[in-house]
Design an enzyme around this catalytic site. Structure first.
Site, PDB file in Angstrom:
ATOM      1  N   SER A 141      39.046  36.723  42.925  1.00  9.53           N
ATOM      2  CA  SER A 141      37.780  36.132  42.497  1.00  9.53           C
ATOM      3  C   SER A 141      36.587  36.841  43.147  1.00  9.53           C
ATOM      4  O   SER A 141      35.601  37.162  42.478  1.00  9.53           O
ATOM      5  CB  SER A 141      37.737  34.635  42.840  1.00  9.53           C
ATOM      6  OG  SER A 141      38.631  33.916  42.024  1.00  9.53           O
ATOM      7  N   ARG A 143      45.341  29.706  42.693  1.00  7.61           N
ATOM      8  CA  ARG A 143      43.970  29.286  42.363  1.00  7.61           C
ATOM      9  C   ARG A 143      43.871  27.763  42.461  1.00  7.61           C
ATOM     10  O   ARG A 143      43.875  27.048  41.464  1.00  7.61           O
ATOM     11  CB  ARG A 143      43.567  29.819  40.996  1.00  7.61           C
ATOM     12  CG  ARG A 143      43.327  31.321  41.056  1.00  7.61           C
ATOM     13  CD  ARG A 143      42.551  31.855  39.885  1.00  7.61           C
ATOM     14  NE  ARG A 143      41.963  33.150  40.224  1.00  7.61           N
ATOM     15  CZ  ARG A 143      41.357  33.935  39.344  1.00  7.61           C
ATOM     16  NH1 ARG A 143      41.241  33.556  38.097  1.00  7.61           N
ATOM     17  NH2 ARG A 143      40.846  35.082  39.736  1.00  7.61           N
ATOM     18  N   ASP A 198      40.535  33.800  48.029  1.00  2.08           N
ATOM     19  CA  ASP A 198      40.904  34.416  46.755  1.00  2.08           C
ATOM     20  C   ASP A 198      40.219  35.775  46.576  1.00  2.08           C
ATOM     21  O   ASP A 198      39.068  35.856  46.152  1.00  2.08           O
ATOM     22  CB  ASP A 198      40.533  33.465  45.627  1.00  2.08           C
ATOM     23  CG  ASP A 198      41.029  33.928  44.259  1.00  2.08           C
ATOM     24  OD1 ASP A 198      41.499  35.073  44.157  1.00  2.08           O
ATOM     25  OD2 ASP A 198      40.945  33.128  43.302  1.00  2.08           O
TER      26      ASP A 198
END
Length: 374
Positions: free
Chosen positions: A132, A121, A129
């Site tokens: 996310s 992250r 990601d």
């Protein structure tokens, strides 16, 4: 180079790892894209749509034959990869701490397993990601699912027949999923409050128009570990948090729990005794139910009624929004590979910061430090 995308075979998995949009972008890099026929049907992507994007369609064996890179949502069984090039990359969700046997099988087969959930992250990896992007949709869907089970309306309504009071929603855990849950509950008209172990989230909660509920004057409020994830708190803090939550939760109609700690079972946030204080007809959605659950008594993909309270949670929440979840996951895959694309070499070349973080196996061995130290 050839990229292969197989049909997902895990139970309840509706997503697909590439879309016509990303297939065109891969082709622009000079890659050949092969997709197993029917792979995108549940995500509302027809084979014709793939064909129009220049994708080669075929059965699983033909799709994976001579593939340099295999992209997946959940890591395919090693047996399905027979025919891929030696040392081929496989980028997908591996759940490495829970499914160590799968990682070992990839090592034995000589593939380079790239665990997308291990994506660090950091700023430059945000577009790659998958946790996310998928958590964002999960937070949204959790509120909608809770609203569907809840026997009342969310917003306050003033009618000729009288006033309908607004629902009270409490979000526990203010990461990506929690923030989206706050925003969604607010859009639906609920009175929203939220809590987290990280003090930095207070301003985020307030910026979305919700009320922060935090333990004060107890050491350990920071609660932020590496990579922006929450860490487990001290015993003193956990006791104070439990007391605060107990007094607050009794007044709530909707509770969404989102707390996860990578590599660990989900922390218990709500006990049976706390559930008993809630009003009949209230709803709790446990987003961590597949990892053991934040809520005592929650069961994946079932509505459990305890003390008159409905407790729900999906084992794979993003899969309940297959089209959007696939689109975002596919873009994560493209952003990842294109960021490391070397024009001269004609292939992606990973660096140590990201490559070292997500690479599980290489050269017939398990090489990831997090796994070797587990």
């Amino acid at each position: 180079m050839k990229i292969a995308i197989l049909k997902e075979r895990a139970s309840g998995e509706t997503r697909v790892a590439a879309t016509p949009e990303t297939a065109k972008k891969f082709a622009a890099l000079g890659l050949t894209v092969a997709v197993e026929a029917g792979a995108g049907v549940i995500a509302s992507i027809t084979d014709d749509a793939y064909a129009e994007a220049g994708v080669t369609l075929g059965n699983a064996a033909a799709t994976v034959k001579d593939a340099d890179i295999v992209l997946g949502i959940q890591a395919p069984d090693v047996a399905l990869l027979k025919g891929a090039k030696p040392g081929a990359w496989v980028a997908a969700l591996f759940d490495p701490f829970t499914n160590r046997a799968v990682v070992d099988a990839y090592a034995a087969a000589g593939f380079e397993a790239l665990s997308m959930e291990f994506m660090p992250r950091i700023t430059r990896a945000q577009s790659m990601d998958v946790l996310s992007s998928q958590s964002n949709l999960a937070g949204y869907k959790a509120v909608l699912a809770a609203a569907d089970v809840y026997g009342r309306a969310f917003p306050m309504m003033m009618t000729a027949a009288g006033t309908v009071q607004a629902a009270r929603a409490f979000i526990m855990g203010v990461g990506v999923a929690g923030l989206q849950a706050i925003a969604t509950a607010r859009r639906l008209g609920a009175q929203v409050s939220a809590t987290d172990v990280r003090s930095a989230t207070k301003e985020q909660i307030q910026s979305l128009g919700a009320k922060p509920i935090f333990v004060e004057n107890v050491a350990g409020i920071e609660g932020e570990g590496s990579g922006g994830y929450a860490t487990e708190m001290s015993e003193e803090y956990q006791k104070a948090q439990a007391e605060l939550v107990s007094s607050h939760i009794a007044k709530q109609d909707i509770v969404i729990t989102t707390a996860l700690i990578p590599g660990r079972a989900a922390p218990r946030l709500i006990t049976d005794a706390q559930i008993a204080t809630m009003k009949p007809g209230s709803v709790i959605f446990d987003l961590a139910v597949a990892q053991g659950g934040n809520v005592e008594g929650s069961v994946p993909d079932q509505v459990v009624v305890k003390h008159g309270v409905n407790i729900i949670g999906f084992s794979n929440t993003p899969a309940h929004l297959p089209a959007d979840a696939s689109a975002l996951f596919a873009r994560n895959h493209y952003n990842f590979l294109s960021a490391f694309w070397d024009k001269e070499a004609g292939k992606p070349m990973l660096d140590e910061e990201i490559g070292g973080a997500i690479r599980l196996t290489q050269g017939g061995k398990v090489v990831n430090e997090r796994l070797l130290g587990a």
